[in-house]
Design an enzyme around this catalytic site. Structure first.
Site, mmCIF file in Angstrom:
data_model
loop_
_atom_site.group_PDB
_atom_site.id
_atom_site.type_symbol
_atom_site.label_atom_id
_atom_site.label_comp_id
_atom_site.label_asym_id
_atom_site.label_seq_id
_atom_site.Cartn_x
_atom_site.Cartn_y
_atom_site.Cartn_z
ATOM 1 N N ASP A 267 2.710 5.227 -46.286
ATOM 2 C CA ASP A 267 4.111 5.518 -45.949
ATOM 3 C C ASP A 267 4.422 7.001 -45.864
ATOM 4 O OD1 ASP A 267 4.252 6.314 -48.639
ATOM 5 O OD2 ASP A 267 6.280 5.525 -48.853
ATOM 6 N N GLU A 268 3.390 7.802 -45.613
ATOM 7 C CA GLU A 268 3.568 9.249 -45.703
ATOM 8 C C GLU A 268 2.785 9.942 -44.598
ATOM 9 O OE1 GLU A 268 2.060 10.329 -49.504
ATOM 10 O OE2 GLU A 268 2.444 12.452 -49.165
ATOM 11 N N ASP B 84 8.240 10.743 -45.919
ATOM 12 C CA ASP B 84 7.812 9.697 -46.853
ATOM 13 C C ASP B 84 8.886 8.607 -46.849
ATOM 14 O OD1 ASP B 84 5.858 9.652 -49.693
ATOM 15 O OD2 ASP B 84 7.514 8.241 -49.462
#
Ligand code: DCP
Ligand code: MG
Length: 354
Positions: A105-106, A9
C-alpha cells in the site's frame, strides 16, 4: 536539480477495503485479523476508530479484544487486497512512469520538474478517493527520505508539502526514531552518548563522531538528520529480468549448435536491454537436459552493461564451464537481471537545462 518526490501510503488499507466491500462496517472499530479470528490470531491492521483504543498492527487479538471489546473482527483476504493495490499502482503509473512500489500500500513517485508536483499529488489523492474509493496520505518533498517521514506525520487522509530548503527545519523537532533504520539499538546509543532525542539533536552531533561510532551508517544518519538523500526511484522495470530461451525439436549434443543458438539469444537480450533503456549486471545461463533436470548458472559483473559482445562472452563461458557434455540438451536459455535504468530522456533534458 530539485526533484519532486511523492510518498503515498494508503490509510488503514486492509480495513478500508473491507469497509468498501461492506459499507455497514464504515465508521466502526474494525480489526482485520491474520490467522485465527479467535484469540490466537494477530491484528493485521485496525481501522482508525479501533486505533483510538490502542489497537495496532502485529498486536495479539487477545489484547486487542481486551482494549476494544466492541471491535468487529474479520479475517484477512489477501487476494482482494492485492487486486485493490494493483489498481492504485496502475493509477500512479498513469500519472508518472517513475513509480517505485515499496509495499502493498505504499509507493514513491517522481514528477518531472516541468510539471507541478503538488498539483499532481492533489490529483492523485482525489482520483484514489473518487475512482477507487480508497483513502491515502501523500507527502511531497525533494527526496524519498523526507517524503516518507513527512507522510507518516499527517496520517490519515493527510497531505503535506515540504518545500525544497525546509527539509532540515521540518525534521528537527521529530523523534530520531522517525529516521528509517534508526532502530532501538541505534537510538539507545545516540541517547547515551550524545543525549540525542530529536532529529535536530542528531544534526548537531559532529559527523566524524557518528562515523566513528556507526561506520557507514553514521554517514547515513548525519545526512538523514539534515534531510539529505539522493537515492533514486527504483521502478518495476528495473527489477524485472530479460531472457530468451529455446526448446530444441531434438535434443542437442554438439557445442557448435548450442553456441549458434546462444549467440542469437544474446543478441536478442542485448537488443531488448537497449530498447528498454536498461543495463544489466548479471548474466544467467539456463540449461535443461534430456531428462528434464534444469540448472541455471550466473555471473555478476562489476558494472552494468547492455553490450551484446559482453553478454555473449560470459554466456559462452558459463556454457563451457557448466554443460555436462555427456548429456544432451533439451532447452537452452540466456537472461540478464540486476537491471538499472539508463537516465531517461526527460531527466537528461532537465540536467542540461539546469
Ligand atoms: N500489515 C500487516 N501486518 C503488519 C503491518 C501491516 O498485515 N504488521 C498489512 C495490513 C495493512 C497493510 O499491510 O493494512 C499496510 O500496512 P501499513 O503499515 O501501511 O498500515 P495501514 O495501511 O493499515 O495503516 P496506515 O494508515 O497507518 O498506513
Ligand atoms: Mg498504509
Amino acid at each position: 536539480m530539485v526533484r519532486q518526490i511523492l510518498h503515498l501510503d494508503l490509510d488503514a488499507f486492509y480495513a478500508t477495503v473491507e469497509m468498501l466491500l461492506n459499507p455497514a462496517l464504515r465508521g466502526k472499530p474494525l480489526i482485520v485479523a491474520m490467522g485465527d479470528v479467535n484469540t490466537r490470531g494477530v491484528v493485521a491492521t485496525a481501522s482508525y476508530e479501533a486505533r483510538k483504543f490502542g489497537v495496532h498492527s502485529a498486536m495479539g487479538l487477545r489484547e486487542a479484544k481486551r482494549l476494544c471489546p466492541q471491535a468487529i473482527i474479520v479475517p484477512a483476504r489477501h487476494k482482494i487486497y492485492s487486486e485493490h493495490s494493483a489498481r492504485v499502482m496502475n493509477l500512479l503509473r498513469e500519472m508518472s512512469p517513475r513509480v517505485e512500489q515499496v509495499s502493498i500500500d505504499e509507493a514513491y513517485l517522481e514528477i518531472e520538474a516541468e510539471r507541478d508536483g503538488v498539483a499532481a499529488a492533489r490529483e492523485i489523492q482525489r482520483r484514489i478517493h473518487e475512482e477507487l474509493q480508497l483513502s491515502c496520505t501523500i507527502a511531497v518533498a525533494s527526496n524519498k527520505l523526507v517524503s516518507k517521514i513527512a507522510c507518516n506525520t499527517v496520517k490519515p487522509r493527510g497531505f503535506i508539502v515540504i518545500p525544497n530548503g525546509d527539509e532540515e527545519k521540518f525534521l528537527a523537532p521529530l523523534p530520531v526514531g522517525k529516521i528509517p533504520g534508526a532502530g532501538h539499538v541505534t537510538r539507545a546509543k545516540l541517547k547515551a552518548k550524545w543525549n540525542v532525542e530529536t532529529i535536530g539533536d542528531l544534526a548537531r552531533v559532529p559527523i566524524e563522531e557518528l562515523r566513528a561510532e556507526f561506520g557507514k551508517n553514521g554517514a547515513y544518519l548525519a545526512d538523514a538528520a539534515r534531510g539529505m538523500d539522493d537515492s533514486p526511484i527504483i521502478t518495476d522495470r528495473a527489477t524485472k529480468s530479460i531472457s530468451q530461451e529455446n526448446t530444441f525439436d531434438r535434443d542437442v549434443r554438439t557445442r557448435d549448435v548450442l553456441e549458434k543458438y546462444l549467440d542469437e539469444m544474446c543478441a536478442g537480450v542485448a537488443r531488448e536491454l537497449v530498447a528498454e533503456e536498461l543495463k544489466a549486471r548479471t548474466i544467467i545461463l539456463k540449461l535443461r537436459y534430456e531428462d528434464f533436470t534444469t540448472m541455471t548458472r550466473q555471473v555478476t559483473l562489476r558494472a552494468p552493461m547492455a553490450d551484446e559482445t559482453i553478454i555473449r562472452k560470459h554466456a559462452r563461458e558459463l556454457l563451457q564451464q557448466h554443460w555436462d557434455t555427456r548429456r544432451a540438451v533439451r532447452l537452452l536459455g540466456v537472461g540478464v537481471h540486476n537491471l538499472v535504468e539508463i537516465e531517461g530522456t526527460w531527466q537528461m533534458e532537465l540536467q542540461m537545462g539546469e
